[in-house]
Design an enzyme around this catalytic site. Sequence first.
Site, PDB file in Angstrom:
ATOM      1  CB  SER A 182      -0.799   0.185   1.329  1.00 37.56           C
ATOM      2  OG  SER A 182      -1.905   0.815   1.056  1.00 37.56           O
ATOM      3  NE  ARG A 201      -7.941   1.294  11.512  1.00 35.59           N
ATOM      4  CZ  ARG A 201      -6.942   0.955  11.022  1.00 35.59           C
ATOM      5  NH1 ARG A 201      -6.264   1.786  10.070  1.00 35.59           N
ATOM      6  NH2 ARG A 201      -6.308  -0.370  11.190  1.00 35.59           N
ATOM      7  CG  ASP A 234      -6.547  -3.983  -3.128  1.00 34.28           C
ATOM      8  OD1 ASP A 234      -7.306  -2.916  -2.733  1.00 34.28           O
ATOM      9  OD2 ASP A 234      -5.327  -3.830  -2.906  1.00 34.28           O
ATOM     10  CG  HIS A 250      -5.755  -2.280   0.469  1.00 38.65           C
ATOM     11  ND1 HIS A 250      -4.759  -2.228  -0.556  1.00 38.65           N
ATOM     12  CD2 HIS A 250      -5.133  -1.484   1.346  1.00 38.65           C
ATOM     13  CE1 HIS A 250      -3.752  -1.550  -0.293  1.00 38.65           C
ATOM     14  NE2 HIS A 250      -4.036  -0.877   0.700  1.00 38.65           N
ATOM     15  CG  ASP A 251      -6.906  -5.216   5.815  1.00 35.73           C
ATOM     16  OD1 ASP A 251      -6.340  -4.429   5.754  1.00 35.73           O
ATOM     17  OD2 ASP A 251      -7.859  -5.381   6.845  1.00 35.73           O
TER      18      ASP A 251
END
Lengths: 243, 384
Positions: free
Chosen positions: B157, B227, B322, B355-356
């Site tokens: 990222s 968040r 992602d 994405h994680d």
Amino acid sequence: MTAPTDRRLDTVGQPHLQRRATDRQHETSHLRGDHALIAQWIRPGSRVLDLGCGDGGLLAHLRAARAVTGYGIELQIDKVVRCIERGVNVIQGDLDAGLADFDTGSFDYVIMSLTLQAVYFPARLLEEMLRVGREGIVAFPNFGHLNCRLQLAFGGHMPVSSALPETWYETDNIHLCTIRDFESLCHTLGIRILQRTVVNHQHRRSLGARLLPNLLGEVALYRFERKTDLGHPAAPSLHGDRP
Amino acid sequence: MVGPLSPDSVGLVEPRSFRHEQPLALDCGRELPGFDLKYETYGSLNAARSNAILVCHALSGDHHAAGWNAPDDKRPGWWDNCIGPGKPIDTDKFFVVACNNLGGCAGSTGPNSINPATGRLWGPDFPIVTVRDWVRSQALLADHLGIERFAAVAGGSLGGMQALQWTIEFPGRVRSALLIAAAPRLSAQNIAFNEVARKAIMSDPDFHEGRYAEQGVVPRRGLMLARMLGHITYLSDGLMRQKFGRELREGKLNFGFDVEFQIESYLRHQGETFVDRFDANTYLLMTKALDYFDPAAEYDGDLARALARAQARFLVVAFSSDWRFAPERSRELVKALHTGGSAVSYAAIDSPDGHDAFLLPNEHYFGVLRAFLNRVHAELEVAA
């Protein structure tokens, strides 16, 4: 246009080249038969794109033996890992999505060995190969081989042979063709064939395959270019593999 | 730390601090009079000083990438599954350096440090830092550690963007670069998410224009919202469905605005724990650094030209689910790299984790990292 079965195009056995190829160190020892034949057509120092590059064997060999640079495209992740392991540049991707990520004229050769018959749009891909590269090289199993014809004609089933080892419901091959079919497609697309080699499934040349390639050849290999490409006339003598 | 250390853990690690006394000129035109960078290292530097890997962190990461800082830690470093003896980033072979970026809130100079000019906390006055500023500060840390050239610079990222910037800023100092779940610049959609996150923070009544620390408060609600929003974009729709579905906490609808669905509970928990460890001003700075990143900008938007000076060999990895930094964004990078003449390999990993995924173990993903770094290591041996 050359007649579909014009034998003048055939490359005859070149034992000295075979030997030179197999003499090279470890990268060469496991070189696939079709790759060994293709490697003879590649000018040293050129830039190559290998479509469906598998574990990168051909590119690794070309790098070691001919100082070639380039990329492979491969769909299967385990083969991508293998390429990366041996330091071959590989881009994971699906050939059916085309070669849009590559600029026009960015390679000397675009190679596709034993993959043409497994893509959705072979004709479109051939044209893409000649957009991206100056010359194209393909190898494919010849569906016109005597054995195939006999199995279909008398067995009444889809042929299974060492060149076409999978049954119809398991095979990746969706666009099988014969030597005659391929050459007539090249004619339609305005592709000039520069070299042809027809061999048996062990990639050995035989008199039969030379005389009656479409009937007795199991694997056909071609090197070709765009017919309209006047800037780069066919120069087979440069390749040093004429009889 | 739960139970005894496993043999593939780097074990207990002590964070260290690097102090740079000279001023550092920043992209924004201001300068830092000097700075501290907090960092950790794992493995050992070889005699030729050639086996170092710099690991760059993403938006909310820090210098604690692997191992444990204390025996009673609940969690190891953020990339512990990837860094350690025998792991893809193998500390038996490599010397790994991980640092907390400038502007961070984990010990590097940032909004919570004292501004020497005023004697007060920097707070909102901390200069806007860019990816290039980070890379320059990391290079000073490398000088300090005696590392002339990194065997690899790696990151996911925003970390991948730093690795990319390294190859442009210091082409001779990077042997290879691993750009994971990254992009050559943010899309308008990415920037939009960042802007909503920043607005959530800045519109919190406890924000006090960034001077919340001096007021003894924290803009908890805003930071938590930021968040929560981020988390939604880091997961994939499929993963959320699989993990939470529409499952209810109490098994029935209550027709109210309290937490009813499990996903709501999960997001609130993620938001709340984040507020306890992260600083709002740092979050603003980091998202701005993301927004500004665009190495092609100086080359009329021609990324291939920007990358033409790179000398590293590249590995680009993307994950199928992602959507924050989709595989197409990685392919832009790959195209620019091979057009610019770089050696690059690209792997598109099938993963449900969004994405994680770059933080999670995955056989194929780790296989690719391992294969690439084994090759890098083998070439170091040949060069030695």
